[in-house]
Design a protein around this motif. Sequence first.
Motif, PDB file in Angstrom:
ATOM      1  N   ALA A  56     -10.217 -47.914  -1.777  1.00 12.12           N
ATOM      2  CA  ALA A  56      -9.574 -46.624  -1.507  1.00 12.12           C
ATOM      3  C   ALA A  56      -9.311 -45.922  -2.829  1.00 12.12           C
ATOM      4  N   ARG A  57      -9.419 -44.598  -2.780  1.00  6.61           N
ATOM      5  CA  ARG A  57      -9.096 -43.810  -3.969  1.00  6.61           C
ATOM      6  C   ARG A  57      -8.371 -42.556  -3.543  1.00  6.61           C
ATOM      7  N   ALA A  58      -7.493 -42.059  -4.437  1.00  6.25           N
ATOM      8  CA  ALA A  58      -6.691 -40.884  -4.126  1.00  6.25           C
ATOM      9  C   ALA A  58      -6.384 -40.103  -5.392  1.00  6.25           C
ATOM     10  N   LEU A  59      -6.087 -38.830  -5.181  1.00 14.14           N
ATOM     11  CA  LEU A  59      -5.669 -37.944  -6.258  1.00 14.14           C
ATOM     12  C   LEU A  59      -4.292 -37.409  -5.902  1.00 14.14           C
ATOM     13  N   THR A  60      -3.407 -37.344  -6.887  1.00 10.86           N
ATOM     14  CA  THR A  60      -2.056 -36.857  -6.618  1.00 10.86           C
ATOM     15  C   THR A  60      -1.394 -36.362  -7.894  1.00 10.86           C
ATOM     16  N   ASP A  61      -0.450 -35.447  -7.721  1.00  8.40           N
ATOM     17  CA  ASP A  61       0.391 -35.067  -8.853  1.00  8.40           C
ATOM     18  C   ASP A  61       1.612 -35.981  -8.924  1.00  8.40           C
ATOM     19  N   GLY A  62       1.783 -36.826  -7.918  1.00  9.03           N
ATOM     20  CA  GLY A  62       2.881 -37.787  -7.903  1.00  9.03           C
ATOM     21  C   GLY A  62       4.235 -37.188  -7.593  1.00  9.03           C
ATOM     22  N   LEU A  63       4.279 -35.893  -7.369  1.00 15.26           N
ATOM     23  CA  LEU A  63       5.545 -35.206  -7.127  1.00 15.26           C
ATOM     24  C   LEU A  63       5.603 -34.535  -5.767  1.00 15.26           C
ATOM     25  N   SER A  64       4.501 -33.913  -5.374  1.00 12.60           N
ATOM     26  CA  SER A  64       4.528 -33.104  -4.174  1.00 12.60           C
ATOM     27  C   SER A  64       3.301 -33.274  -3.278  1.00 12.60           C
ATOM     28  N   ASN A  65       2.118 -33.358  -3.875  1.00  8.67           N
ATOM     29  CA  ASN A  65       0.890 -33.341  -3.104  1.00  8.67           C
ATOM     30  C   ASN A  65      -0.034 -34.489  -3.462  1.00  8.67           C
ATOM     31  N   GLY A  66      -0.749 -34.965  -2.452  1.00 12.78           N
ATOM     32  CA  GLY A  66      -1.731 -36.012  -2.670  1.00 12.78           C
ATOM     33  C   GLY A  66      -2.898 -35.856  -1.723  1.00 12.78           C
ATOM     34  N   TYR A  67      -4.047 -36.308  -2.156  1.00 10.90           N
ATOM     35  CA  TYR A  67      -5.254 -36.261  -1.346  1.00 10.90           C
ATOM     36  C   TYR A  67      -5.849 -37.658  -1.298  1.00 10.90           C
ATOM     37  N   LEU A  68      -5.887 -38.232  -0.122  1.00  8.83           N
ATOM     38  CA  LEU A  68      -6.491 -39.539   0.081  1.00  8.83           C
ATOM     39  C   LEU A  68      -7.982 -39.293   0.281  1.00  8.83           C
ATOM     40  N   SER A  69      -8.772 -39.623  -0.722  1.00 12.53           N
ATOM     41  CA  SER A  69     -10.174 -39.241  -0.739  1.00 12.53           C
ATOM     42  C   SER A  69     -11.093 -40.222  -0.042  1.00 12.53           C
ATOM     43  N   MET A  70     -10.897 -41.506  -0.240  1.00 15.48           N
ATOM     44  CA  MET A  70     -11.784 -42.504   0.356  1.00 15.48           C
ATOM     45  C   MET A  70     -10.980 -43.702   0.818  1.00 15.48           C
ATOM     46  N   VAL A  71     -11.290 -44.166   1.997  1.00 19.23           N
ATOM     47  CA  VAL A  71     -10.804 -45.451   2.487  1.00 19.23           C
ATOM     48  C   VAL A  71     -12.006 -46.079   3.184  1.00 19.23           C
ATOM     49  N   VAL A  72     -12.525 -47.143   2.601  1.00 18.54           N
ATOM     50  CA  VAL A  72     -13.745 -47.760   3.121  1.00 18.54           C
ATOM     51  C   VAL A  72     -13.525 -49.264   3.227  1.00 18.54           C
ATOM     52  N   VAL A  73     -13.834 -49.802   4.396  1.00 19.43           N
ATOM     53  CA  VAL A  73     -13.755 -51.244   4.623  1.00 19.43           C
ATOM     54  C   VAL A  73     -15.112 -51.692   5.144  1.00 19.43           C
ATOM     55  N   ALA A  74     -15.633 -52.759   4.586  1.00 16.74           N
ATOM     56  CA  ALA A  74     -16.913 -53.298   5.027  1.00 16.74           C
ATOM     57  C   ALA A  74     -16.828 -53.670   6.504  1.00 16.74           C
ATOM     58  N   ALA A  75     -17.885 -53.376   7.238  1.00 15.34           N
ATOM     59  CA  ALA A  75     -17.905 -53.588   8.689  1.00 15.34           C
ATOM     60  C   ALA A  75     -17.454 -54.989   9.111  1.00 15.34           C
ATOM     61  N   PRO A  76     -17.909 -56.057   8.465  1.00 21.16           N
ATOM     62  CA  PRO A  76     -17.480 -57.386   8.931  1.00 21.16           C
ATOM     63  C   PRO A  76     -15.986 -57.665   8.769  1.00 21.16           C
ATOM     64  N   PHE A  77     -15.300 -56.857   7.962  1.00 21.35           N
ATOM     65  CA  PHE A  77     -13.886 -57.088   7.690  1.00 21.35           C
ATOM     66  C   PHE A  77     -12.954 -56.116   8.413  1.00 21.35           C
ATOM     67  N   ARG A  78     -13.517 -55.204   9.168  1.00 20.35           N
ATOM     68  CA  ARG A  78     -12.685 -54.213   9.860  1.00 20.35           C
ATOM     69  C   ARG A  78     -11.835 -54.874  10.934  1.00 20.35           C
ATOM     70  N   GLY A  79     -10.685 -54.254  11.203  1.00 16.19           N
ATOM     71  CA  GLY A  79      -9.787 -54.761  12.227  1.00 16.19           C
ATOM     72  C   GLY A  79      -8.861 -55.866  11.740  1.00 16.19           C
ATOM     73  N   ARG A  80      -8.843 -56.107  10.427  1.00  8.08           N
ATOM     74  CA  ARG A  80      -7.989 -57.160   9.862  1.00  8.08           C
ATOM     75  C   ARG A  80      -6.818 -56.602   9.056  1.00  8.08           C
ATOM     76  N   GLY A  81      -6.613 -55.286   9.108  1.00 13.47           N
ATOM     77  CA  GLY A  81      -5.496 -54.683   8.391  1.00 13.47           C
ATOM     78  C   GLY A  81      -5.794 -54.304   6.958  1.00 13.47           C
ATOM     79  N   ILE A  82      -7.052 -54.376   6.552  1.00  8.06           N
ATOM     80  CA  ILE A  82      -7.421 -54.071   5.163  1.00  8.06           C
ATOM     81  C   ILE A  82      -7.263 -52.589   4.868  1.00  8.06           C
ATOM     82  N   GLY A  83      -7.797 -51.729   5.735  1.00  2.22           N
ATOM     83  CA  GLY A  83      -7.649 -50.281   5.529  1.00  2.22           C
ATOM     84  C   GLY A  83      -6.188 -49.879   5.523  1.00  2.22           C
ATOM     85  N   ARG A  84      -5.421 -50.418   6.451  1.00  4.45           N
ATOM     86  CA  ARG A  84      -3.977 -50.136   6.513  1.00  4.45           C
ATOM     87  C   ARG A  84      -3.304 -50.539   5.205  1.00  4.45           C
ATOM     88  N   ALA A  85      -3.618 -51.731   4.707  1.00  3.65           N
ATOM     89  CA  ALA A  85      -2.986 -52.210   3.475  1.00  3.65           C
ATOM     90  C   ALA A  85      -3.335 -51.316   2.290  1.00  3.65           C
TER      91      ALA A  85
END
Length: 132
Positions: A56-85
């Motif tokens: 996962a990667r994100a951009l933020t000013d740390g004060l007010s705004n943030g953009y969550l740019s990528m959240v990617v989990v490999a298919a065999p590992f999906r559904g295990r809470g990795i993306g959530r974490a």
Amino acid sequence: MQIREFTASDLEAVYRLLAANGWSHRIPDEAYLAKLIAASQHAWVAVLDGEIAGFARALTDGLSNGYLSMVVVAAPFRGRGIGRALVEHIVGAEDNVTWVLRAGREGAPAFFAKLGFVHSTLAMERPRRAAY
């Protein structure tokens, strides 16, 4: 599972993860990925059984705004809470920030809704005009 900050030695594995999971049209090569990560305030990997299972990667000013740019989990590992974490690791640290993201991929709206994201009618976008 371990969530840790991205390191340069992760570049090849993260690129393979992205390419194998629908991002090759946006990330042409490792050099481009390295530039994206260098321009981000957050870049994290999830490691499971010694393998990078998520990113996962994100951009933020740390004060007010943030953009969550990528959240990617490999298919065999999906559904295990990795993306959530990964998401909770990034956004949970900055409660004062309004986070936005693009949720156009199948299943993304439902996934992010479980993490407290809501549909917004306030956002606008200027679509990119070039491939990279």
